[in-house]
Design a protein around this motif. Structure first.
Motif, short mmCIF file in Angstrom:
data_model
loop_
_atom_site.label_atom_id
_atom_site.label_comp_id
_atom_site.label_asym_id
_atom_site.label_seq_id
_atom_site.Cartn_x
_atom_site.Cartn_y
_atom_site.Cartn_z
N UNK B 204 0.92 -1.26 0.04
CA UNK B 204 0.03 0.08 -0.04
C UNK B 204 1.02 1.10 0.14
N UNK B 205 1.97 0.98 0.33
CA UNK B 205 3.07 2.26 0.12
C UNK B 205 3.75 2.27 -1.20
N UNK B 206 3.65 1.27 -2.13
CA UNK B 206 4.07 1.34 -3.50
C UNK B 206 5.69 1.27 -3.44
N UNK B 207 5.87 2.29 -4.21
CA UNK B 207 7.43 2.48 -4.81
C UNK B 207 8.10 2.77 -3.54
N UNK B 208 7.41 3.62 -2.28
CA UNK B 208 8.26 4.04 -1.36
C UNK B 208 8.91 2.87 -0.50
N UNK B 209 8.36 1.88 -0.74
CA UNK B 209 8.94 0.46 0.11
C UNK B 209 9.83 -0.20 -1.04
N UNK B 210 11.25 -0.19 -0.88
CA UNK B 210 12.22 -0.28 -1.94
C UNK B 210 13.36 -0.61 -1.21
N UNK B 211 14.02 -1.91 -1.43
CA UNK B 211 15.50 -2.22 -0.87
C UNK B 211 15.20 -2.49 0.69
N UNK B 212 14.07 -2.74 1.25
CA UNK B 212 14.15 -2.98 2.56
C UNK B 212 14.08 -1.63 3.36
N UNK B 213 13.71 -0.30 2.54
CA UNK B 213 13.70 0.99 3.36
C UNK B 213 12.39 1.37 2.94
N UNK B 214 12.20 2.49 3.72
CA UNK B 214 10.83 3.26 3.43
C UNK B 214 11.49 4.79 2.87
N UNK B 215 11.15 5.01 1.79
CA UNK B 215 11.41 6.08 0.94
C UNK B 215 10.50 7.22 1.13
N UNK B 216 10.80 8.48 1.84
CA UNK B 216 10.02 9.53 1.94
C UNK B 216 10.37 10.57 2.92
N UNK B 217 9.98 11.87 2.98
CA UNK B 217 10.33 12.87 3.89
C UNK B 217 9.67 12.46 5.18
N UNK B 218 10.39 12.22 6.32
CA UNK B 218 9.87 11.92 7.52
C UNK B 218 9.75 13.51 8.13
N UNK B 219 8.50 14.24 8.45
CA UNK B 219 8.25 15.11 8.59
C UNK B 219 8.30 15.38 10.20
N UNK B 220 8.83 16.34 10.83
CA UNK B 220 8.61 16.56 12.44
C UNK B 220 8.66 17.90 12.58
N UNK B 221 7.34 18.25 13.21
CA UNK B 221 7.54 19.81 13.89
C UNK B 221 7.43 19.83 15.30
N UNK B 222 8.11 20.96 15.53
CA UNK B 222 8.27 21.00 17.12
C UNK B 222 7.56 22.36 17.48
N UNK B 223 6.60 22.18 18.34
CA UNK B 223 5.97 23.55 18.89
C UNK B 223 5.32 24.31 17.58
N UNK B 224 5.25 23.62 16.55
CA UNK B 224 4.28 24.28 15.57
C UNK B 224 5.30 24.64 14.45
N UNK B 225 6.66 24.47 14.43
CA UNK B 225 7.60 24.86 13.46
C UNK B 225 8.27 23.67 12.97
N UNK B 226 8.70 23.90 11.62
CA UNK B 226 9.46 22.63 10.82
C UNK B 226 10.57 22.51 11.74
N UNK B 227 10.80 21.19 11.98
CA UNK B 227 12.11 20.85 12.82
C UNK B 227 12.93 19.84 11.81
#
Lengths: 335, 335
Positions: B204-227
């Motif tokens: 269900x994640x398609x091409x993002x799951x490749x070579x045993x890794x998940x490909x994509x930006x891991x988004x983290x915000x801290x107190x509402x700001x991009x971190x």
């Protein structure tokens, strides 16, 4: 009350076992598994105890209890946290490799998070893929807790002890130095542990459960010969209340958490390293300790680690010399 | 297929969730809990997928899926083993404290056994009894396995991946040095982790799951700001197949084992320590890393650890900027 899980699926089938371990009664109408019983202990404990009383009075259908039919009482668990409460053992191991033991080890418990996704039954063989890994037994006492709140005191922690049992915490000694050097604790060096056929409520061991410790000789035989007869109630620097409170310092513990004592170990009366049983000592609860003593006395270890075909027995007896928790009896098997 | 556990008792109630996370369908007639589904995956997967298809076609009763109603997909698990696959992160932390990183860290995965007896839901607050413990977030990718045989190869391990998700592996940084010095790994320094509202099958994640890794930006915000906006598929020295095979070297892994990637971390394009997002970098997936970079650049850490009231958001988006796994969104709460 004594409880066991007959081999059945991934989680076993809960039975109440007679005090003499000869008979058992199906408890699955009360709780299908021991974990289910622990999840709802306050509501179910009375029903389980009544079943035990009926079993003792032969008032209900019963069947023979065969220890070989028992899985680990919790065939898998949500938490297995093993302490190292017999600091004498740690001090000896350090002495053998010429390393100083920090003074803090006498005040601040050592504890590691163990793998709990699959345990061995008391009569299951110990699978070993490579004898070069240095397979060792470790005879220990364990307790199983109910829910424990984060920040619980020692007394609150002790009140959460539901069951007591024994374990053989199998260790791969030759993988430990590399893992400890990496700083992330044990992982590959700790394959599946096995547990005694039955776990027992504290009241059912009577005076043996005192001050948060189990008192009694932890019997260990290796290949049919007496190997260890250490007193579990002696030289235990941290009692189970202290170990549980340590585990709960920063997070709550879920019902069914298993807390281990670490390898039972007694100081020798002379203050020196402990003697083998053949020399009048109480022997050892793991091979690492006898190898350590050999290293201190004669410069190198002489007792080999476990190999295919070796057998290990671990148990504790009541006043009439009947095993309280049944007997862990395992052979090592090449896998 | 996307799966979640609605809050209900100790193990939640299994639901199949629509791709857009708007709807869900009760799956408890197929398996009451996600663990039960994983225990019998070969038999039940087809039924669960059919339910998902029916849900997509609006052919069955459905209800709104609210992420705040979701427990961790496995509210408790039999195993949580967390790797440290982004070796760049480890190298930086070592550099900041002037310690050499062993060359072997590039070949031999670091992994610790984590506590798994109780996890936080994606919207549960992070309880913190003492801010002096140095509370940190750690944004990671996780996979959930089926049964894995002892000695499984990387390919066999990869074939056992059932589900993919995200975690916030909460860490108490100021307790770590003392615990690592004791050599037994993390315990008090790792309170309960939280997990994304849904876990997703690899297809269900398609091409993002490749070579045993998940490909994509891991988004983290801290107190509402991009971190953090690190690429999870980049700089992952050990893929999930390698991590799982590492965990299974000396013992089998039970179905429902959760394996973590460790904190996601990207090298800076310049080869130096990574830059904050405000300075054109991809930022960080934990506070320890920005504090490490600050120490390298300016001699001491400046960003404080988490305190009561701070908020953390962790998610990953699909092509249409919809969260694939839902959003971990937690506030720290004094406990």
């Amino acid at each position: 009350m004594k409880l066991a899980s007959l081999k059945h699926g991934r989680d076993g089938k809960l039975v109440v076992v007679s005090d003499d371990l000869a008979w058992c009664a199906d408890a699955s109408h009360i709780a299908p598994t021991l974990q289910a019983a622990l999840d709802d202990w306050e509501r179910l404990e009375g029903d389980l105890r009544n079943l035990g009383t009926d079993l003792a009075h032969e008032a209900i259908p019963r069947e023979r209890f065969h220890e070989r039919m028992a899985a680990a009482p919790l065939p898998r668990a949500y938490q297995w946290a093993d302490g190292s409460a017999y600091v004498n053992h740690v001090a000896l191991v350090r002495q053998a490799r010429g390393a100083e033991m920090p003074e803090s080890f006498w005040h601040d418990p050592l504890m590691y998070q163990g793998g709990s996704d699959g345990f061995l039954g008391a009569r299951d063989s110990i699978p070993l893929a490579d004898e070069a890994w240095g397979c060792d037994l470790e005879a220990e006492v364990v307790v199983v807790t109910g829910d424990v709140a984060q920040g619980a005191t020692r007394d609150e922690a002790l009140a959460a002890v539901r069951l007591i049992g024994l374990t053989n915490d199998v260790s791969l000694r030759n993988l430990i130095p590399g893992e400890l050097a990496k700083g992330f604790g044990f992982f590959q060096s700790k394959p599946a542990s096995s547990f005694s056929p039955v776990f027992v409520t504290p009241d059912a061991v009577g005076e043996r459960w005192k001050d948060g410790k189990l008192h009694g000789k932890l019997m260990v035989d290796l290949n049919g010969e007496p190997f260890g007869r250490a007193e579990a109630g002696e030289d235990m620097t941290f009692d189970f209340g202290t170990l549980i409170a340590h585990a709960a310092k920063t997070r709550r513990l879920g019902a069914g958490t298993i807390i281990g004592s670490g390898t039972v170990s007694n100081r020798d009366a002379s203050g020196g390293p402990g003697k083998p049983i053949a020399d009048g000592g109480v022997g050892y609860s793991c091979l690492a300790e006898v190898r350590t003593v050999e290293t201190i006395l004669r410069g190198k270890p002489e007792t080999p680690f476990l190999k295919a075909g070796d057998t290990v027995r671990i148990w504790m007896e009541d006043e009439r010399h009947h095993p309280i928790f049944g007997v862990i009896e395992q052979a090592v098997e090449a896998s």
